[in-house]
Design an enzyme around this catalytic site. Structure first.
Site, PDB file in Angstrom:
ATOM      1  N   LYS A  22       0.845  -1.210   0.000  1.00 52.07           N
ATOM      2  CA  LYS A  22       0.000   0.000   0.000  1.00 52.07           C
ATOM      3  C   LYS A  22       0.879   1.258   0.000  1.00 52.07           C
ATOM      4  CE  LYS A  22      -1.677   1.467   4.078  1.00 52.07           C
ATOM      5  NZ  LYS A  22      -1.398   2.868   4.433  1.00 52.07           N
ATOM      6  N   ASN A  23       1.907   1.259   0.862  1.00 53.39           N
ATOM      7  CA  ASN A  23       2.697   2.478   1.057  1.00 53.39           C
ATOM      8  C   ASN A  23       3.754   2.712  -0.013  1.00 53.39           C
ATOM      9  OD1 ASN A  23       1.115   2.985   3.227  1.00 53.39           O
ATOM     10  ND2 ASN A  23       2.615   2.415   4.781  1.00 53.39           N
ATOM     11  N   CYS A 117      -4.636  12.073  13.042  1.00 54.45           N
ATOM     12  CA  CYS A 117      -5.154  10.695  13.132  1.00 54.45           C
ATOM     13  C   CYS A 117      -4.800  10.162  14.513  1.00 54.45           C
ATOM     14  CB  CYS A 117      -4.613   9.844  12.010  1.00 54.45           C
ATOM     15  SG  CYS A 117      -2.920   9.416  12.213  1.00 54.45           S
ATOM     16  N   ARG A 122       0.866  14.426  13.390  1.00 49.20           N
ATOM     17  CA  ARG A 122       1.541  14.061  12.132  1.00 49.20           C
ATOM     18  C   ARG A 122       1.763  15.317  11.281  1.00 49.20           C
ATOM     19  NH1 ARG A 122      -0.848   8.624   9.784  1.00 49.20           N
ATOM     20  NH2 ARG A 122       1.187   8.562   8.783  1.00 49.20           N
ATOM     21  N   ASP A 308       4.727   0.260  12.147  1.00 49.70           N
ATOM     22  CA  ASP A 308       3.473  -0.315  11.645  1.00 49.70           C
ATOM     23  C   ASP A 308       3.290  -1.770  12.039  1.00 49.70           C
ATOM     24  OD1 ASP A 308       3.446   1.527   8.496  1.00 49.70           O
ATOM     25  OD2 ASP A 308       2.986   2.096  10.554  1.00 49.70           O
ATOM     26  N   ARG A 400      -8.731  -0.383   4.901  1.00 51.80           N
ATOM     27  CA  ARG A 400      -7.835   0.611   4.282  1.00 51.80           C
ATOM     28  C   ARG A 400      -6.516  -0.029   3.861  1.00 51.80           C
ATOM     29  NH1 ARG A 400      -6.312   5.204   7.809  1.00 51.80           N
ATOM     30  NH2 ARG A 400      -5.149   5.579   5.920  1.00 51.80           N
TER      31      ARG A 400
END
Ligand code: EPZ
Length: 434
Positions: A22-23, A117, A122, A308, A400
């Site tokens: 995803k990233n 978030c 952030r 993560d 997500r």
């Protein structure tokens, strides 16, 4: 609102194929904005809510996006609109990655400040510092970053902050620098595999970048970039999540189409905790026994322990034979999962940027609430091993970042299903949710 109902205690067995990262996919999609001609074809694009959000942002900015399975074709059809609106950017922070390419290619950008978030503050001050170093005038007005540059010029800059390097900050500044005449040196560049792949994509598109994978990136500006075809690397965090699930359930799972080199730290910590791990060129086999030796970790920029994976690893440590200390050096507030683990019988105490985890014999299923993507992943890992049923609520967080996660876990033997929670049953006991 969707929730997962999980019956824990079943060892996971079999093999699972890891999807594209995803990233890596998100910033690479944004790189399409830099193209002067041609089409960017990305292969192994995961089917995720965040990817869909990025498509909407890019379409607003004049990019045509076509998807065929896990392949995505992007083409710039108009450069007129340079404004990424709040209602889209606030849905997904990584939309901020359009800022750099818009400044680099169109010399102007109006991008909503990304929303906060639950994992903590952030800021994007380092992104803006890098763009300003290249000659852009950058201001924040009414919640938008307004950037413009009659001309950009290569420059040297230090892009580290109080928590070390910045992943999307490096990607943004890199994408602005590739078309800036002259030479740009980015010191304290992030080295995550996803950042490296964005740089490799830019080189494939015609950019000139030296030092990929090192904390010093040197960019020689070029006049234009063109389309190409590029394979997205496997998602190391998804792979790590499956590794944790295999270990905590005492299972035996082969994680395939992965790059073990991206997971050295996670693999090392799992081995120290007592999991048996074998690796091949593109696979990792994890055999767990459900109980773990205590291992203390601190999250760090790559190649350190990835933030993560912090919640997923904490889930394992709750099933430990001792006391482990988990320290967040990236997001000191990233512990919203701790009280939820407590509802499952875990014994964890917050001490500033650390969590002290006292291992218990077993966890028990309970209704729990996800607060963000990786907290949800950690709770899912814990629920797979907990005795009895867990109702994991707000699984939209998981959607997500994990593609068809329940189907893939079910194929490994997990008893998990998605339920649609009626509003009145959200906090009621499990039986009403079934
Ligand atoms: C990326 O976020 C990832 N997201 C995050 O993954 C990941 O947790 C994070 O990197 C750290 O590895 C994407 O790549 C889309 P940072 P990013 O800028 O780039 C501070 C997930 O679950 N900082 O590397 O936003 C910041 O507050 C997500 O997939 C500044 O101070 O993270 C943090 O403490 C969650 N000023 C640290 O640096 C800045 O201008 C690292 O942040 C930028 C960051």
């Amino acid at each position: 609102m969707d929730a997962f109902l999980i019956e824990g205690g079943r060892p996971l067995r079999g093999s699972v194929e890891v999807r594209g990262a995803k990233n890596a996919a998100l910033p690479m999609m944004a790189a399409a904005l830099l193209m002067d001609e041609g089409k960017l074809v990305l292969r192994r694009v995961p089917n995720l809510a965040d990817i869909k959000s990025m498509v909407l942002v890019l379409q607003q900015l004049g990019v045509r996006v076509d998807r065929r399975g896990h392949e995505m074709t992007l083409q710039v059809v108009s450069e007129k609109n340079c404004r990424a609106p709040y209602e889209l950017v606030s849905k997904m922070r990584a939309s901020v990655c359009v800022l750099g390419p818009l400044v680099g290619k169109r010399r102007q950008a109006e991008v909503s400040m990304p929303g906060g978030c639950s994992i903590g503050d952030r800021p994007i001050d380092l992104h803006l510092k890098g763009l300003a170093a290249l000659g852009a005038s950058v201001a924040v007005e009414r919640g938008y970053v307004i950037a413009s540059a009659r001309r950009l010029a290569g420059n040297s800059m230090y892009l580290g902050g109080p928590f070390g390097s910045t992943v999307t900050g490096t990607e943004n500044v890199l994408m602005a620098a590739v078309l800036a005449p002259g030479t740009t040196v980015i010191e304290c560049a992030a080295c995550e595999p996803e950042v490296q792949e964005v740089a490799r994509l830019l080189v494939r598109m015609g950019a000139r970048i030296d030092g990929i994978g090192s904390p010093r990136l040197t960019v020689h500006g070029v006049r234009k970039l063109r389309g190409c075809t590029f394979d997205i690397i496997p998602d190391r965090i998804e792979a790590g999540t499956f590794m944790a699930a295999a270990a905590i359930t005492g299972g035996d799972v082969s994680i395939e189409r992965v790059d073990p080199g991206h997971l050295m730290c996670v693999t090392e910590c799992l081995k120290q905790a007592g999991a048996h791990i074998e690796t091949g060129p593109d696979w990792i086999r994890v055999i767990g026994n459900g109980m773990f030796r205590p291992v203390s970790v601190a999250t760090l920029p790559y190649p350190g322990f990835p933030t993560d994976m912090q919640a997923q690893f904490m889930a394992l440590m709750t099933r430990g034979e001792g006391i482990s200390i988990i320290t967040e050096r990236i997001y000191p507030e990233r512990f919203h999962h701790v009280p939820e683990f407590g509802r499952m019988g875990a014994n964890i105490r917050r001490e500033g940027p650390s969590a002290i985890v006292i291992g218990t014999k077993e966890l028990s299923g309970a209704p729990v609430m996800a607060s963000d993507l990786r907290a949800a992943a950690g709770l899912l890992v814990a629920a797979l091993a907990a005795r009895g049923e867990t109702l994991l609520q707000r699984v939209y967080h998981l959607d997500r970042g994990y593609d068809q996660i329940e189907q893939r876990l079910e194929a490994l033997g997990a008893r998990i299903r998605r339920v649609d929670l009626k509003p009145e049953s959200r906090s009621s006991p499990l039986r009403e949710a079934v």
